[in-house]
Design a protein around this motif. Structure first.
Motif, PDB file in Angstrom:
ATOM      1  N   PHE A  95       0.507   7.356 -11.684  1.00  0.00           N
ATOM      2  CA  PHE A  95       0.367   6.778 -10.348  1.00  0.00           C
ATOM      3  C   PHE A  95       0.247   7.865  -9.289  1.00  0.00           C
ATOM      4  O   PHE A  95      -0.513   7.732  -8.328  1.00  0.00           O
ATOM      5  CB  PHE A  95       1.540   5.849 -10.026  1.00  0.00           C
ATOM      6  CG  PHE A  95       1.560   4.595 -10.854  1.00  0.00           C
ATOM      7  CD1 PHE A  95       0.393   4.006 -11.317  1.00  0.00           C
ATOM      8  CD2 PHE A  95       2.765   3.991 -11.180  1.00  0.00           C
ATOM      9  CE1 PHE A  95       0.417   2.847 -12.077  1.00  0.00           C
ATOM     10  CE2 PHE A  95       2.796   2.832 -11.942  1.00  0.00           C
ATOM     11  CZ  PHE A  95       1.623   2.262 -12.393  1.00  0.00           C
ATOM     12  N   LYS A  96       0.994   8.947  -9.445  1.00  0.00           N
ATOM     13  CA  LYS A  96       0.915  10.059  -8.492  1.00  0.00           C
ATOM     14  C   LYS A  96      -0.454  10.733  -8.575  1.00  0.00           C
ATOM     15  O   LYS A  96      -1.031  11.104  -7.549  1.00  0.00           O
ATOM     16  CB  LYS A  96       2.039  11.068  -8.772  1.00  0.00           C
ATOM     17  CG  LYS A  96       2.163  12.122  -7.725  1.00  0.00           C
ATOM     18  CD  LYS A  96       2.512  11.500  -6.380  1.00  0.00           C
ATOM     19  CE  LYS A  96       2.973  12.534  -5.404  1.00  0.00           C
ATOM     20  NZ  LYS A  96       3.278  11.958  -4.105  1.00  0.00           N
ATOM     21  N   MET A  97      -0.977  10.886  -9.785  1.00  0.00           N
ATOM     22  CA  MET A  97      -2.310  11.469  -9.948  1.00  0.00           C
ATOM     23  C   MET A  97      -3.371  10.592  -9.269  1.00  0.00           C
ATOM     24  O   MET A  97      -4.262  11.106  -8.592  1.00  0.00           O
ATOM     25  CB  MET A  97      -2.634  11.640 -11.432  1.00  0.00           C
ATOM     26  CG  MET A  97      -1.793  12.676 -12.123  1.00  0.00           C
ATOM     27  SD  MET A  97      -2.030  12.626 -13.902  1.00  0.00           S
ATOM     28  CE  MET A  97      -3.268  13.882 -14.084  1.00  0.00           C
ATOM     29  N   ILE A  98      -3.257   9.282  -9.449  1.00  0.00           N
ATOM     30  CA  ILE A  98      -4.205   8.360  -8.819  1.00  0.00           C
ATOM     31  C   ILE A  98      -4.094   8.441  -7.298  1.00  0.00           C
ATOM     32  O   ILE A  98      -5.111   8.447  -6.594  1.00  0.00           O
ATOM     33  CB  ILE A  98      -3.972   6.923  -9.328  1.00  0.00           C
ATOM     34  CG1 ILE A  98      -4.359   6.829 -10.807  1.00  0.00           C
ATOM     35  CG2 ILE A  98      -4.760   5.916  -8.490  1.00  0.00           C
ATOM     36  CD1 ILE A  98      -3.960   5.532 -11.474  1.00  0.00           C
ATOM     37  N   ALA A  99      -2.864   8.523  -6.787  1.00  0.00           N
ATOM     38  CA  ALA A  99      -2.666   8.629  -5.343  1.00  0.00           C
ATOM     39  C   ALA A  99      -3.303   9.910  -4.808  1.00  0.00           C
ATOM     40  O   ALA A  99      -3.940   9.895  -3.737  1.00  0.00           O
ATOM     41  CB  ALA A  99      -1.175   8.592  -5.008  1.00  0.00           C
ATOM     42  N   LEU A 100      -3.171  11.009  -5.532  1.00  0.00           N
ATOM     43  CA  LEU A 100      -3.788  12.261  -5.094  1.00  0.00           C
ATOM     44  C   LEU A 100      -5.311  12.168  -5.121  1.00  0.00           C
ATOM     45  O   LEU A 100      -5.989  12.669  -4.222  1.00  0.00           O
ATOM     46  CB  LEU A 100      -3.312  13.423  -5.964  1.00  0.00           C
ATOM     47  CG  LEU A 100      -1.879  13.882  -5.723  1.00  0.00           C
ATOM     48  CD1 LEU A 100      -1.449  14.890  -6.786  1.00  0.00           C
ATOM     49  CD2 LEU A 100      -1.736  14.476  -4.340  1.00  0.00           C
ATOM     50  N   ILE A 101      -5.847  11.540  -6.143  1.00  0.00           N
ATOM     51  CA  ILE A 101      -7.300  11.370  -6.226  1.00  0.00           C
ATOM     52  C   ILE A 101      -7.805  10.525  -5.064  1.00  0.00           C
ATOM     53  O   ILE A 101      -8.813  10.860  -4.424  1.00  0.00           O
ATOM     54  CB  ILE A 101      -7.694  10.745  -7.582  1.00  0.00           C
ATOM     55  CG1 ILE A 101      -7.466  11.761  -8.698  1.00  0.00           C
ATOM     56  CG2 ILE A 101      -9.143  10.264  -7.563  1.00  0.00           C
ATOM     57  CD1 ILE A 101      -7.579  11.181 -10.092  1.00  0.00           C
ATOM     58  N   ILE A 102      -7.097   9.437  -4.759  1.00  0.00           N
ATOM     59  CA  ILE A 102      -7.493   8.580  -3.647  1.00  0.00           C
ATOM     60  C   ILE A 102      -7.392   9.343  -2.327  1.00  0.00           C
ATOM     61  O   ILE A 102      -8.253   9.228  -1.450  1.00  0.00           O
ATOM     62  CB  ILE A 102      -6.654   7.297  -3.622  1.00  0.00           C
ATOM     63  CG1 ILE A 102      -7.028   6.409  -4.811  1.00  0.00           C
ATOM     64  CG2 ILE A 102      -6.812   6.542  -2.304  1.00  0.00           C
ATOM     65  CD1 ILE A 102      -6.107   5.215  -5.002  1.00  0.00           C
ATOM     66  N   HIS A 103      -6.352  10.143  -2.190  1.00  0.00           N
ATOM     67  CA  HIS A 103      -6.144  10.914  -0.971  1.00  0.00           C
ATOM     68  C   HIS A 103      -7.238  11.968  -0.792  1.00  0.00           C
ATOM     69  O   HIS A 103      -7.681  12.240   0.329  1.00  0.00           O
ATOM     70  CB  HIS A 103      -4.757  11.575  -1.007  1.00  0.00           C
ATOM     71  CG  HIS A 103      -4.441  12.359   0.216  1.00  0.00           C
ATOM     72  ND1 HIS A 103      -4.167  11.767   1.434  1.00  0.00           N
ATOM     73  CD2 HIS A 103      -4.366  13.701   0.433  1.00  0.00           C
ATOM     74  CE1 HIS A 103      -3.920  12.694   2.323  1.00  0.00           C
ATOM     75  NE2 HIS A 103      -4.031  13.870   1.742  1.00  0.00           N
ATOM     76  N   LEU A 104      -7.668  12.596  -1.883  1.00  0.00           N
ATOM     77  CA  LEU A 104      -8.667  13.651  -1.808  1.00  0.00           C
ATOM     78  C   LEU A 104     -10.116  13.144  -1.888  1.00  0.00           C
ATOM     79  O   LEU A 104     -11.045  13.910  -1.641  1.00  0.00           O
ATOM     80  CB  LEU A 104      -8.427  14.678  -2.924  1.00  0.00           C
ATOM     81  CG  LEU A 104      -7.117  15.439  -2.821  1.00  0.00           C
ATOM     82  CD1 LEU A 104      -6.913  16.299  -4.060  1.00  0.00           C
ATOM     83  CD2 LEU A 104      -7.064  16.290  -1.568  1.00  0.00           C
TER      84      LEU A 104
END
Length: 71
Positions: A58-67
């Protein structure tokens, strides 16, 4: 009807995932979750590990969405 029920149970969980047999994958996931719940304290390390892996994803997905806007 009986044949359909027998086909829900995978003979190989990894094979079911590779072949995309979603009903077999869902059955295996539910069966694994119920079994870990029945195990109680003995299954707790596996449950905690799975929860930590889920948090990581979930944290990886959040970072991808953020970037994503910068990509």
């Amino acid at each position: 009807f009986i044949t359909m029920l027998v086909n829900v149970v995978p003979t190989n969980a990894i094979g079911a995932m590779a072949e995309g047999n979603m009903i077999q994958v869902v059955f295996f996931a539910i069966f694994t979750g119920v079994t870990l719940n029945v195990m109680g304290q003995a299954g707790k390390p596996i449950v905690e590990f799975s929860q930590n892996v889920a948090k990581l994803v979930f944290k990886m997905i959040a970072l991808i969405i953020h970037l994503a806007p910068y990509g």
